[in-house]
Design a protein around this motif. Structure first.
Motif, PDB file in Angstrom:
ATOM      1  N   VAL A 242       0.991  -1.337   0.002  1.00 61.46           N
ATOM      2  CA  VAL A 242       0.166  -0.002   0.037  1.00 61.46           C
ATOM      3  C   VAL A 242       0.948   1.263   0.008  1.00 61.46           C
ATOM      4  CG1 VAL A 242      -1.932   1.290   1.184  1.00 61.46           C
ATOM      5  CG2 VAL A 242      -1.763  -1.131   1.301  1.00 61.46           C
ATOM      6  N   SER A 243       0.657   2.219  -1.152  1.00 56.00           N
ATOM      7  CA  SER A 243       1.660   3.307  -1.130  1.00 56.00           C
ATOM      8  C   SER A 243       0.931   4.223  -1.963  1.00 56.00           C
ATOM      9  CB  SER A 243       2.889   2.787  -1.631  1.00 56.00           C
ATOM     10  OG  SER A 243       3.931   4.026  -2.052  1.00 56.00           O
ATOM     11  N   THR A 244       1.022   5.462  -1.034  1.00 61.38           N
ATOM     12  CA  THR A 244       0.520   6.781  -1.935  1.00 61.38           C
ATOM     13  C   THR A 244       1.405   7.576  -2.965  1.00 61.38           C
ATOM     14  OG1 THR A 244       1.302   8.126  -0.087  1.00 61.38           O
ATOM     15  CG2 THR A 244      -0.956   7.241  -0.030  1.00 61.38           C
ATOM     16  N   GLU A 245       2.854   6.880  -2.819  1.00 58.53           N
ATOM     17  CA  GLU A 245       3.715   7.222  -3.847  1.00 58.53           C
ATOM     18  C   GLU A 245       3.747   6.547  -5.019  1.00 58.53           C
ATOM     19  OE1 GLU A 245       5.812   9.803  -3.313  1.00 58.53           O
ATOM     20  OE2 GLU A 245       5.894   9.967  -1.149  1.00 58.53           O
ATOM     21  N   LEU A 246       2.959   7.218  -6.180  1.00 53.62           N
ATOM     22  CA  LEU A 246       2.986   6.438  -7.427  1.00 53.62           C
ATOM     23  C   LEU A 246       4.240   5.945  -7.992  1.00 53.62           C
ATOM     24  CD1 LEU A 246       0.993   5.606  -9.528  1.00 53.62           C
ATOM     25  CD2 LEU A 246       0.882   7.953 -10.719  1.00 53.62           C
ATOM     26  N   ASP A 247       5.498   6.687  -7.756  1.00 52.93           N
ATOM     27  CA  ASP A 247       6.681   6.187  -8.408  1.00 52.93           C
ATOM     28  C   ASP A 247       6.907   4.964  -8.012  1.00 52.93           C
ATOM     29  OD1 ASP A 247       7.109   8.283  -9.875  1.00 52.93           O
ATOM     30  OD2 ASP A 247       8.433   9.323  -8.735  1.00 52.93           O
ATOM     31  N   GLU A 248       6.660   4.677  -6.389  1.00 48.58           N
ATOM     32  CA  GLU A 248       6.938   3.432  -5.620  1.00 48.58           C
ATOM     33  C   GLU A 248       6.111   2.427  -6.130  1.00 48.58           C
ATOM     34  OE1 GLU A 248       8.130   2.624  -1.299  1.00 48.58           O
ATOM     35  OE2 GLU A 248       6.262   3.370  -1.270  1.00 48.58           O
ATOM     36  N   VAL A 249       4.768   2.613  -6.323  1.00 48.30           N
ATOM     37  CA  VAL A 249       3.823   1.954  -6.828  1.00 48.30           C
ATOM     38  C   VAL A 249       4.133   1.153  -8.176  1.00 48.30           C
ATOM     39  CG1 VAL A 249       1.366   1.542  -7.808  1.00 48.30           C
ATOM     40  CG2 VAL A 249       1.868   2.598  -5.599  1.00 48.30           C
ATOM     41  N   VAL A 250       4.668   1.893  -9.151  1.00 49.51           N
ATOM     42  CA  VAL A 250       4.823   1.525 -10.383  1.00 49.51           C
ATOM     43  C   VAL A 250       6.208   0.703 -10.381  1.00 49.51           C
ATOM     44  CG1 VAL A 250       5.856   2.235 -12.963  1.00 49.51           C
ATOM     45  CG2 VAL A 250       3.513   3.341 -11.713  1.00 49.51           C
ATOM     46  N   GLU A 251       7.162   1.013  -9.660  1.00 48.07           N
ATOM     47  CA  GLU A 251       8.210   0.485  -9.433  1.00 48.07           C
ATOM     48  C   GLU A 251       8.367  -0.791  -9.107  1.00 48.07           C
ATOM     49  OE1 GLU A 251      12.832   1.072  -9.542  1.00 48.07           O
ATOM     50  OE2 GLU A 251      11.092   2.317 -10.391  1.00 48.07           O
ATOM     51  N   LEU A 252       7.510  -1.016  -8.100  1.00 48.63           N
ATOM     52  CA  LEU A 252       7.273  -2.502  -7.390  1.00 48.63           C
ATOM     53  C   LEU A 252       6.242  -3.551  -7.903  1.00 48.63           C
ATOM     54  CD1 LEU A 252       7.701  -1.559  -3.548  1.00 48.63           C
ATOM     55  CD2 LEU A 252       9.196  -2.835  -4.685  1.00 48.63           C
ATOM     56  N   ALA A 253       5.244  -2.873  -8.274  1.00 48.26           N
ATOM     57  CA  ALA A 253       4.144  -3.676  -8.629  1.00 48.26           C
ATOM     58  C   ALA A 253       4.116  -4.607  -9.711  1.00 48.26           C
ATOM     59  CB  ALA A 253       2.797  -2.781  -8.745  1.00 48.26           C
ATOM     60  N   ASP A 254       3.595  -5.803  -9.699  1.00 46.20           N
ATOM     61  CA  ASP A 254       3.276  -6.524 -10.837  1.00 46.20           C
ATOM     62  C   ASP A 254       1.669  -6.348 -11.505  1.00 46.20           C
ATOM     63  OD1 ASP A 254       5.830  -7.985 -10.765  1.00 46.20           O
ATOM     64  OD2 ASP A 254       4.592  -8.895  -8.887  1.00 46.20           O
ATOM     65  N   ARG A 255       0.792  -5.829 -10.525  1.00 48.70           N
ATOM     66  CA  ARG A 255      -0.610  -5.313 -10.751  1.00 48.70           C
ATOM     67  C   ARG A 255      -0.817  -4.076  -9.814  1.00 48.70           C
ATOM     68  NH1 ARG A 255      -4.943  -9.035 -10.139  1.00 48.70           N
ATOM     69  NH2 ARG A 255      -3.661 -10.097  -8.303  1.00 48.70           N
ATOM     70  N   ILE A 256      -1.643  -3.403 -10.046  1.00 47.91           N
ATOM     71  CA  ILE A 256      -2.016  -2.181  -9.421  1.00 47.91           C
ATOM     72  C   ILE A 256      -3.583  -2.156  -9.210  1.00 47.91           C
ATOM     73  CG2 ILE A 256      -1.990   0.216  -9.194  1.00 47.91           C
ATOM     74  CD1 ILE A 256       0.687   0.411 -10.906  1.00 47.91           C
ATOM     75  N   ALA A 257      -3.982  -2.001  -7.851  1.00 49.32           N
ATOM     76  CA  ALA A 257      -5.281  -1.836  -7.574  1.00 49.32           C
ATOM     77  C   ALA A 257      -5.412  -0.444  -7.288  1.00 49.32           C
ATOM     78  CB  ALA A 257      -5.765  -3.025  -6.483  1.00 49.32           C
ATOM     79  N   VAL A 258      -6.391   0.362  -7.790  1.00 49.66           N
ATOM     80  CA  VAL A 258      -6.361   1.819  -7.373  1.00 49.66           C
ATOM     81  C   VAL A 258      -7.818   1.846  -6.733  1.00 49.66           C
ATOM     82  CG1 VAL A 258      -6.719   4.014  -8.416  1.00 49.66           C
ATOM     83  CG2 VAL A 258      -5.234   2.320  -9.644  1.00 49.66           C
TER      84      VAL A 258
END
Length: 526
Positions: free
Chosen positions: A455-471
């Motif tokens: 769970v992250s509010t930092e979009l850069d971190e989300v894109v960097e780590l995720a394989d899938r993204i739930a918004v």
């Protein structure tokens, strides 16, 4: 109006938050103050705005030394500040908030709301803010509320505007709009001090960049400097900003959430009928502007929030209704949003914190007694493995830096066999160098076959780590998409736009083609 800070020093007991800081902001300049959380940026601006009194040093406006005994003095001198957490009254209108604190009256002593409305209209038209003076603030999107804060400052004739981490609660589109507003203000002659830790935004808008580290100015840079150069100034050493990770190879789906609802203390649905699944060996990142139910979702899984309806299943076992201790015992590793409140006992040693959830189990316990040699041995091993910078296992964890405290939490949670790993804001308040290390460890856990939820509010971190993204938006999942989804699409979803509409709007606004995006829940290419 020119602003100069000369040798500003501010201490809180033994902690020197600002150490002889010099800073010059020229008229009509966007001056970025860049540094990690805890570097002393906000303290410096609170001194400038009169909220704190400096222990030493001077503030000069147009070369005249000035003393501010409070925010009123700063406002009178032409300095306005937009705080990271907005200073608005939610149930008041825009006009009422703008006039609050310097109310005008008309004959008979009644408030002159008409004058406040006209002032809002005037400033809104000049800068294209599109504000309705009679709109109630709590009904406005966060980005529009921020415009109200800016109008509040401008209505008091601010010539220098301090923006303290202004993009922390904004979607990418709202951030772009704020950057446009900053440029308009600069064109009108307003000087801006832009406080941030986000390299991308600094490079996009700053004229001059001053970097603060541990309370001291350590250098300045032009916006043409690379993100790597800026990061090195912030941390004091070379760091790698990219995360090299192999594509996920998802296995069996072992964790599912179905129709989960969690009520807030007021009875509203903080999590509203949410369903998703996570497979072994993949990272699902939950993205969204802070306050849209992400924390309640993570805490409901671990048993810290009581869910009103739905199902939470891990390896076929129902978790809903379990206590946090039972949920941890079922094989969940959990990194809470606030490590100091929920993740650590600050007065305990590093060694003790590393076994908080295992202290009563072998090998750390012998009957009713602690096995102190084993607890120390474990600490020595984890300190080395996770590169925890400490004086030793016996040091109180409260004396460590934020990054090292976070490493203690991750070391504890990742040092036992897991069936699910959840990290809420895994790198909040952590320096760039520690972020690099923590991201690698999270990916390593994924590669070992563990389902991972970030769970992250930092979009850069989300894109960097995720394989899938739930918004998430207002407690609901707007869509679940691949990590390669364009940032513009993600930003619109974070504002509540459904996935198909977000893709359509993005395609219409771009002249170049975009890669088709697949909805992971339906398999449909949109």
């Amino acid at each position: 109006m020119k602003l100069e800070l000369r040798g500003i020093t501010k201490s809180f007991g033994p902690l020197v938050a600002n150490d002889h800081i010099d800073l010059v902001v020229e008229e009509g300049q966007i001056h970025a103050l860049l540094g990690e959380n805890g570097a002393g940026k906000s303290t410096l601006m609170n001194v400038l705005f009169g909220l704190y009194q400096a222990d030493a040093g001077d503030i000069a406006i147009d070369d005249v030394v000035t003393t501010f005994r409070g925010p009123g003095d700063a406002l009178a001198a032409g300095i306005g500040m937009v705080h990271q957490h907005f200073m608005l009254v939610p149930v008041f209108t825009v006009a009422e908030n703008v006039m609050l604190g310097h109310e005008q009256t008309k004959r008979g002593g009644f408030l002159d709301l008409d004058a406040a409305r006209e002032r809002v209209r005037e400033l809104s038209a000049r800068f294209g803010f599109g504000l309705d003076p009679d709109a109630v603030v709590e009904d406005l999107p966060v980005g529009v509320q921020q415009r109200v804060e800016i109008v509040k400052a401008l209505a008091r004739h601010a010539k220098i505007l301090i923006l303290d981490e202004p993009t922390a609660v904004l979607t990418p589109q709202e951030t772009d709009e704020l950057i446009d507003i900053m440029r308009q203000l600069k064109g009108a002659g307003t000087s801006i001090v832009f406080i941030t830790h986000k390299l991308r935004e600094v490079k996009a808008v700053a004229d001059v960049i001053t970097v603060i580290r541990r309370g001291k100015v350590v250098g300045s840079a032009a916006p043409t400097a690379s993100e790597g150069e800026l990061a090195s100034l912030m941390v004091g050493r070379a760091v790698s900003l990219g995360l090299n990770k192999t594509p996920a190879v998802p296995g069996e789906v072992t964790f599912t959430v179905e129709n989960l609802t969690v009520l807030s203390p007021t009875g509203q649905a903080a999590v509203d009928d949410v369903s998703f699944s996570v497979a072994r060996g993949e990272i699902l990142a939950v993205a969204g502007v802070q306050g849209n139910g992400q924390t309640e979702l993570a805490e409901a899984i671990i048993g810290l929030q009581v869910s009103a309806a739905g199902s939470i299943r891990l390896d076929g076992r129902e978790l809903r209704g379990l206590s946090p201790d039972a949920a941890l015992g079922s094989g969940i590793g959990f990194v809470p949003e606030d490590r100091k409140v929920d993740g650590l006992v600050l007065d305990f040693s590093v060694a003790e914190n590393l076994v908080l959830d295992l202290y009563d189990k072998s090998p750390y316990a012998r009957g009713i007694a602690l096995n102190l040699p084993e607890i120390r041995r474990n600490a020595v091993q984890r300190i080395d493995e996770f590169d925890i910078r400490t004086q030793g296992p016996a040091e109180h964890v409260g004396k460590l830096s934020g990054g090292n405290q976070q490493k203690v939490v991750l070391a504890r949670e990742l040092s036992r066999p897991l069936k699910l790993f959840i990290a809420n804001q895994p790198t909040r308040g952590v320096d760039v160098g520690s972020i690099e290390f923590l991201h690698r460890r999270i990916v390593t856990e994924r590669d070992s076959g563990t389902p991972v939820i970030i769970v992250s509010t930092e979009l850069d971190e989300v894109v960097e780590l995720a394989d899938r993204i739930a918004v998430m938006y207002r407690g609901r999942i707007v869509g679940i998409v691949p990590s390669a989804t364009p940032r513009d699409v993600l930003g619109l979803m974070m504002a509540g736009v459904p996935l198909a509409d977000a893709i359509d709007q993005t395609n219409k606004s771009q002249s170049s083609d975009t890669t088709p995006t697949t909805d992971d829940e339906t398999g449909k290419t949109l």
